[in-house]
Write a protein that holds these residues in place. Structure first.
Motif, PDB file in Angstrom:
ATOM      1  N   THR A   9       0.845  -1.179   0.000  1.00 16.06           N
ATOM      2  CA  THR A   9       0.000   0.000   0.000  1.00 16.06           C
ATOM      3  C   THR A   9       0.883   1.232   0.000  1.00 16.06           C
ATOM      4  OG1 THR A   9      -0.095   0.156   2.412  1.00 16.06           O
ATOM      5  CG2 THR A   9      -1.704  -1.289   1.348  1.00 16.06           C
ATOM      6  N   GLU A  10       0.254   2.411  -0.102  1.00 14.16           N
ATOM      7  CA  GLU A  10       1.019   3.637  -0.172  1.00 14.16           C
ATOM      8  C   GLU A  10       1.838   3.880   1.095  1.00 14.16           C
ATOM      9  OE1 GLU A  10      -1.447   6.871  -1.196  1.00 14.16           O
ATOM     10  OE2 GLU A  10      -1.942   6.130  -3.193  1.00 14.16           O
ATOM     11  N   SER A  11       1.412   3.295   2.208  1.00 17.13           N
ATOM     12  CA  SER A  11       2.114   3.511   3.467  1.00 17.13           C
ATOM     13  C   SER A  11       3.248   2.511   3.684  1.00 17.13           C
ATOM     14  CB  SER A  11       1.133   3.420   4.642  1.00 17.13           C
ATOM     15  OG  SER A  11       0.532   2.137   4.682  1.00 17.13           O
ATOM     16  N   ASP A  12       3.341   1.507   2.817  1.00 13.65           N
ATOM     17  CA  ASP A  12       4.366   0.489   2.967  1.00 13.65           C
ATOM     18  C   ASP A  12       5.669   0.911   2.291  1.00 13.65           C
ATOM     19  OD1 ASP A  12       2.704  -1.290   4.313  1.00 13.65           O
ATOM     20  OD2 ASP A  12       1.941  -2.151   2.450  1.00 13.65           O
ATOM     21  N   ASP A  13       6.778   0.432   2.830  1.00 13.93           N
ATOM     22  CA  ASP A  13       8.044   0.550   2.131  1.00 13.93           C
ATOM     23  C   ASP A  13       8.117  -0.579   1.104  1.00 13.93           C
ATOM     24  OD1 ASP A  13       8.958   2.738   3.544  1.00 13.93           O
ATOM     25  OD2 ASP A  13       9.876   1.518   5.116  1.00 13.93           O
ATOM     26  N   VAL A  14       8.291  -0.213  -0.149  1.00 12.38           N
ATOM     27  CA  VAL A  14       8.376  -1.213  -1.203  1.00 12.38           C
ATOM     28  C   VAL A  14       9.835  -1.598  -1.405  1.00 12.38           C
ATOM     29  CG1 VAL A  14       7.937  -1.726  -3.623  1.00 12.38           C
ATOM     30  CG2 VAL A  14       6.314  -0.330  -2.332  1.00 12.38           C
ATOM     31  N   ALA A  66      20.130  -6.461 -14.981  1.00 17.14           N
ATOM     32  CA  ALA A  66      19.723  -6.299 -13.584  1.00 17.14           C
ATOM     33  C   ALA A  66      20.082  -4.907 -13.078  1.00 17.14           C
ATOM     34  CB  ALA A  66      20.388  -7.368 -12.715  1.00 17.14           C
ATOM     35  N   ARG A  67      21.258  -4.412 -13.456  1.00 19.36           N
ATOM     36  CA  ARG A  67      21.661  -3.072 -13.024  1.00 19.36           C
ATOM     37  C   ARG A  67      20.766  -1.996 -13.631  1.00 19.36           C
ATOM     38  NH1 ARG A  67      26.843  -5.341 -13.950  1.00 19.36           N
ATOM     39  NH2 ARG A  67      27.086  -4.176 -15.904  1.00 19.36           N
ATOM     40  N   VAL A  68      20.367  -2.196 -14.880  1.00 23.25           N
ATOM     41  CA  VAL A  68      19.449  -1.244 -15.518  1.00 23.25           C
ATOM     42  C   VAL A  68      18.109  -1.218 -14.798  1.00 23.25           C
ATOM     43  CG1 VAL A  68      18.127  -0.762 -17.617  1.00 23.25           C
ATOM     44  CG2 VAL A  68      20.545  -1.328 -17.788  1.00 23.25           C
ATOM     45  N   MET A  69      17.582  -2.397 -14.471  1.00 23.65           N
ATOM     46  CA  MET A  69      16.303  -2.456 -13.753  1.00 23.65           C
ATOM     47  C   MET A  69      16.412  -1.776 -12.396  1.00 23.65           C
ATOM     48  SD  MET A  69      14.549  -6.148 -14.620  1.00 23.65           S
ATOM     49  CE  MET A  69      15.978  -7.190 -14.345  1.00 23.65           C
ATOM     50  N   LYS A  70      17.500  -2.017 -11.689  1.00 28.80           N
ATOM     51  CA  LYS A  70      17.701  -1.387 -10.384  1.00 28.80           C
ATOM     52  C   LYS A  70      17.705   0.134 -10.520  1.00 28.80           C
ATOM     53  CE  LYS A  70      20.821  -1.585  -6.343  1.00 28.80           C
ATOM     54  NZ  LYS A  70      21.018  -0.140  -6.105  1.00 28.80           N
ATOM     55  N   PHE A  71      18.438   0.648 -11.488  1.00 28.88           N
ATOM     56  CA  PHE A  71      18.507   2.098 -11.702  1.00 28.88           C
ATOM     57  C   PHE A  71      17.126   2.668 -12.018  1.00 28.88           C
ATOM     58  CE2 PHE A  71      18.770   5.765 -14.475  1.00 28.88           C
ATOM     59  CZ  PHE A  71      19.622   6.611 -13.771  1.00 28.88           C
ATOM     60  N   VAL A  92      11.194   3.181  -4.121  1.00 22.91           N
ATOM     61  CA  VAL A  92      11.424   1.740  -4.073  1.00 22.91           C
ATOM     62  C   VAL A  92      12.862   1.473  -3.637  1.00 22.91           C
ATOM     63  CG1 VAL A  92      11.496  -0.409  -5.409  1.00 22.91           C
ATOM     64  CG2 VAL A  92       9.749   1.315  -5.907  1.00 22.91           C
ATOM     65  N   LYS A  93      13.027   0.571  -2.677  1.00 25.34           N
ATOM     66  CA  LYS A  93      14.362   0.115  -2.280  1.00 25.34           C
ATOM     67  C   LYS A  93      14.673  -1.146  -3.084  1.00 25.34           C
ATOM     68  CE  LYS A  93      13.736   1.706   2.503  1.00 25.34           C
ATOM     69  NZ  LYS A  93      13.647   1.286   3.927  1.00 25.34           N
ATOM     70  N   VAL A  94      15.862  -1.197  -3.654  1.00 23.10           N
ATOM     71  CA  VAL A  94      16.228  -2.329  -4.502  1.00 23.10           C
ATOM     72  C   VAL A  94      17.520  -2.968  -4.014  1.00 23.10           C
ATOM     73  CG1 VAL A  94      16.714  -3.111  -6.844  1.00 23.10           C
ATOM     74  CG2 VAL A  94      15.132  -1.189  -6.480  1.00 23.10           C
ATOM     75  N   SER A 102       8.985  -7.062  -1.207  1.00 25.53           N
ATOM     76  CA  SER A 102       7.631  -7.097  -1.760  1.00 25.53           C
ATOM     77  C   SER A 102       7.570  -7.924  -3.031  1.00 25.53           C
ATOM     78  CB  SER A 102       7.154  -5.674  -2.060  1.00 25.53           C
ATOM     79  OG  SER A 102       7.283  -4.838  -0.938  1.00 25.53           O
ATOM     80  N   THR A 103       8.674  -7.898  -3.794  1.00 20.97           N
ATOM     81  CA  THR A 103       8.731  -8.607  -5.071  1.00 20.97           C
ATOM     82  C   THR A 103      10.147  -9.099  -5.307  1.00 20.97           C
ATOM     83  OG1 THR A 103       6.961  -7.296  -6.090  1.00 20.97           O
ATOM     84  CG2 THR A 103       8.485  -8.378  -7.580  1.00 20.97           C
ATOM     85  N   ILE A 104      10.257 -10.273  -5.925  1.00 19.05           N
ATOM     86  CA  ILE A 104      11.557 -10.793  -6.320  1.00 19.05           C
ATOM     87  C   ILE A 104      11.588 -10.917  -7.838  1.00 19.05           C
ATOM     88  CG2 ILE A 104      10.798 -13.199  -5.960  1.00 19.05           C
ATOM     89  CD1 ILE A 104      13.736 -13.799  -5.107  1.00 19.05           C
ATOM     90  N   VAL A 105      12.670 -10.434  -8.440  1.00 16.48           N
ATOM     91  CA  VAL A 105      12.824 -10.426  -9.892  1.00 16.48           C
ATOM     92  C   VAL A 105      14.008 -11.309 -10.266  1.00 16.48           C
ATOM     93  CG1 VAL A 105      13.208  -9.002 -11.943  1.00 16.48           C
ATOM     94  CG2 VAL A 105      11.942  -8.064  -9.993  1.00 16.48           C
TER      95      VAL A 105
END
Length: 217
Positions: free
Chosen positions: A3-8, A30-35, A46-48, A65-68
């Protein structure tokens, strides 16, 4: 499902990549996606975390929240301690963690699936690229293709437009013996092969019963 209050927090895992420079480039991708995720101006921060192997930090695994995944074949299947990793990944999925597999990371081979073609990715992601499996033959070929969005109103497709590129789409992806489940949605498609064009899904998403989501591209 933050949600908007969560740290993603997103975890990107760049698996093994045996292709020559200028082809798959899993680590660079992977580095491009992180950037892009860390610098996107139209979404909440978003923290990556980026890893080239399965993380040992259990707190990280319970907080993302998600794994890529990106790499040659579905990375956990090629990692040491595969069974332990798959068990941890299963617990992540059970709590509603999202999963995204990019290009060859959607791929599974005969030794990774049952004789009937089952693999947990069918539940988590909705489908996979069957790379040389006897139960199903997916296709990968470098060619010019046009990628078309199914419905630009879908949240995942926000801002998308049709485009044509010279690359390696995967088609005839495997979505189970009875085809895509009801909770699997085609997001983008192409018409292939050129000599007998059929509508082929190349990007898809699933809404899982645990509340999490999966995307394959």
């Amino acid at each position: 499902r933050a949600t908007e209050s969560d740290d993603v927090q997103v975890l990107i895992i760049a698996g093994r990549d045996t292709h020559p420079p200028g082809t798959h480039e899993a680590a660079a991708g992977a580095r491009v996606m992180k950037f892009c995720l860390e610098n996107a101006a139209n979404m909440q921060p978003v923290k990556v975390a980026l890893c080239d192997q399965w993380p040992k930090d259990r707190d990280l695994l319970t907080s993302v929240s998600t794994i890529v995944f990106i790499g040659d074949l579905f990375p956990p299947e090629r990692m040491e301690f595969r069974d332990r990793i798959m068990a941890q990944l299963s617990r992540m999925m059970d709590r509603g963690c999202g999963i995204v597999c990019v290009h060859y990371a959607t791929g599974l081979r005969t030794q990774h699936v049952t004789q009937e073609g089952y693999h947990p990715l069918l539940d988590w992601l909705g489908g996979y690229f069957a790379s040389g499996c006897p139960h199903h033959r997916s296709v990968a070929r470098v060619l010019t293709s046009t990628i078309k969005p199914e419905d630009v109103r879908h949240p995942v497709l926000r801002g998308w437009q049709q485009f044509t590129f010279d690359d390696e789409p995967y088609w005839k992806n495997y979505f189970g013996k009875d085809g895509p489940a009801e909770n699997v949605t085609s997001l983008a498609y192409t018409m292939l092969p050129a000599d007998d064009p059929q509508k082929e899904t190349v990007v898809w998403a699933t809404e899982r019963k645990d509340g999490g989501r999966g995307v394959g591209i």
